[in-house]
Design a protein around this motif. Structure first.
Motif, mmCIF file in Angstrom:
data_model
loop_
_atom_site.group_PDB
_atom_site.id
_atom_site.type_symbol
_atom_site.label_atom_id
_atom_site.label_comp_id
_atom_site.label_asym_id
_atom_site.label_seq_id
_atom_site.Cartn_x
_atom_site.Cartn_y
_atom_site.Cartn_z
ATOM 1 N N GLU A 271 40.343 -34.361 6.094
ATOM 2 C CA GLU A 271 40.630 -35.558 6.880
ATOM 3 C C GLU A 271 39.990 -36.789 6.240
ATOM 4 O O GLU A 271 39.066 -36.687 5.434
ATOM 5 C CB GLU A 271 40.118 -35.384 8.317
ATOM 6 C CG GLU A 271 40.863 -34.329 9.108
ATOM 7 C CD GLU A 271 40.388 -34.233 10.547
ATOM 8 O OE1 GLU A 271 40.888 -33.370 11.289
ATOM 9 O OE2 GLU A 271 39.491 -35.021 10.941
ATOM 10 N N LYS B 195 33.674 -29.954 8.549
ATOM 11 C CA LYS B 195 33.768 -28.499 8.719
ATOM 12 C C LYS B 195 34.861 -27.929 7.834
ATOM 13 O O LYS B 195 35.933 -28.507 7.716
ATOM 14 C CB LYS B 195 34.047 -28.178 10.180
ATOM 15 C CG LYS B 195 32.935 -28.652 11.084
ATOM 16 C CD LYS B 195 33.165 -28.343 12.541
ATOM 17 C CE LYS B 195 31.927 -28.787 13.297
ATOM 18 N NZ LYS B 195 32.144 -29.035 14.678
ATOM 19 N N GLN C 113 37.421 -32.192 10.244
ATOM 20 C CA GLN C 113 37.804 -31.036 9.440
ATOM 21 C C GLN C 113 37.938 -31.461 7.975
ATOM 22 O O GLN C 113 38.256 -32.613 7.664
ATOM 23 C CB GLN C 113 39.120 -30.453 9.917
ATOM 24 C CG GLN C 113 39.064 -29.838 11.312
ATOM 25 C CD GLN C 113 38.149 -28.618 11.362
ATOM 26 O OE1 GLN C 113 37.272 -28.525 12.211
ATOM 27 N NE2 GLN C 113 38.375 -27.689 10.448
ATOM 28 N N GLU C 114 37.699 -30.511 7.118
ATOM 29 C CA GLU C 114 37.878 -30.739 5.681
ATOM 30 C C GLU C 114 39.291 -31.263 5.420
ATOM 31 O O GLU C 114 40.273 -30.788 5.985
ATOM 32 C CB GLU C 114 37.657 -29.421 4.931
ATOM 33 C CG GLU C 114 37.757 -29.529 3.428
ATOM 34 C CD GLU C 114 37.444 -28.222 2.729
ATOM 35 O OE1 GLU C 114 37.155 -27.222 3.436
ATOM 36 O OE2 GLU C 114 37.462 -28.182 1.494
#
Lengths: 112, 112
Positions: B17, B111, B14-15
């Motif tokens: 991280e 993502k 995920q964006e």
């Protein structure tokens, strides 16, 4: 500035047909030249590299050959293509030891 | 024959991280390079490391070269969707005339 040209961008060829992919470099002299093949967006497999005119090192036994008729020209050939020759072919040059690779935009080859 | 082991092969995060990609060999590198590749294009150089223990930063990307020069890592902080792509390490070895051997690549998907 240096540029590298690789063509064609895409190619569809029948099994058993010949192949010729060309790569030229501008703006530098006596580059080290490379042909790589990449399958399905994975790592690059080194096929051939050349440190000078007429000097070709082959990395893997295969259906392909390479030639360097001029200082900044590198050609990848085959007399009879196999289905397994399909892939993304990349030409690259470096200025020498520990220098970065500069890649062309690649040729997507599909053998049918 | 020198081999590079690159891991992981796939990474979906995920964006925001953080992530780390590793590149290892049983042989000593004379130098190591990291590349990023977009679909349908040739890889583009991110960084070259030469000295054992070396750390280089490129915005949110941090590259480390192991003290023994047998391993390297790429760390991305606060990953963004624009970081999505194929990351490749490539090593040069002393007894190989400067030719570059690529790892298998790490396909990163970030993502939003």
């Amino acid at each position: 500035s240096q540029t590298i040209h690789q063509w064609p961008a895409t190619l569809v060829q029948p099994v058993g047909s010949p192949l010729s992919l060309e790569c030229t470099v501008e703006g530098t002299s006596n580059p080290n030249l490379y042909w790589y093949r990449q399958a399905a967006g994975r790592g690059l497999q080194l096929l051939f590299y050349s440190v000078g005119i007429g000097q070709i090192s082959s990395e893997v036994p295969q259906n392909l050959s390479a030639s360097r008729p001029q200082d900044r020209q590198f050609i990848l050939s085959s007399k009879k293509l196999l289905l397994s020759d399909s892939g993304f072919y990349l030409c690259a040059w470096t200025g020498g030891y520990n220098s970065p690779l500069h890649f062309g935009n690649g040729t997507r080859l599909t053998v049918t | 024959t020198q081999l590079l082991e690159q891991s992981p092969q796939f990474l979906s995060i995920q964006e925001g991280e953080n992530l780390t990609v590793y590149c290892n060999s049983s042989s000593v590198f004379s130098s190591l390079q990291w590349y990023r590749q977009e679909p349908g294009e040739g890889p583009v150089l991110l960084v070259t490391v030469v000295t054992g223990g070396e750390v280089k930063k490129l915005k949110r990307l941090t590259f480390q070269f192991g003290d023994a020069r047998k391993d390297s890592s790429l760390h991305i902080t606060a990953a963004q969707p624009g970081d999505t792509g194929l990351y490749l390490c490539a090593g040069a070895f002393y007894n190989q005339g400067g030719k570059l051997i690529f790892g298998q690549g790490t396909e990163l998907s970030v993502k939003p």
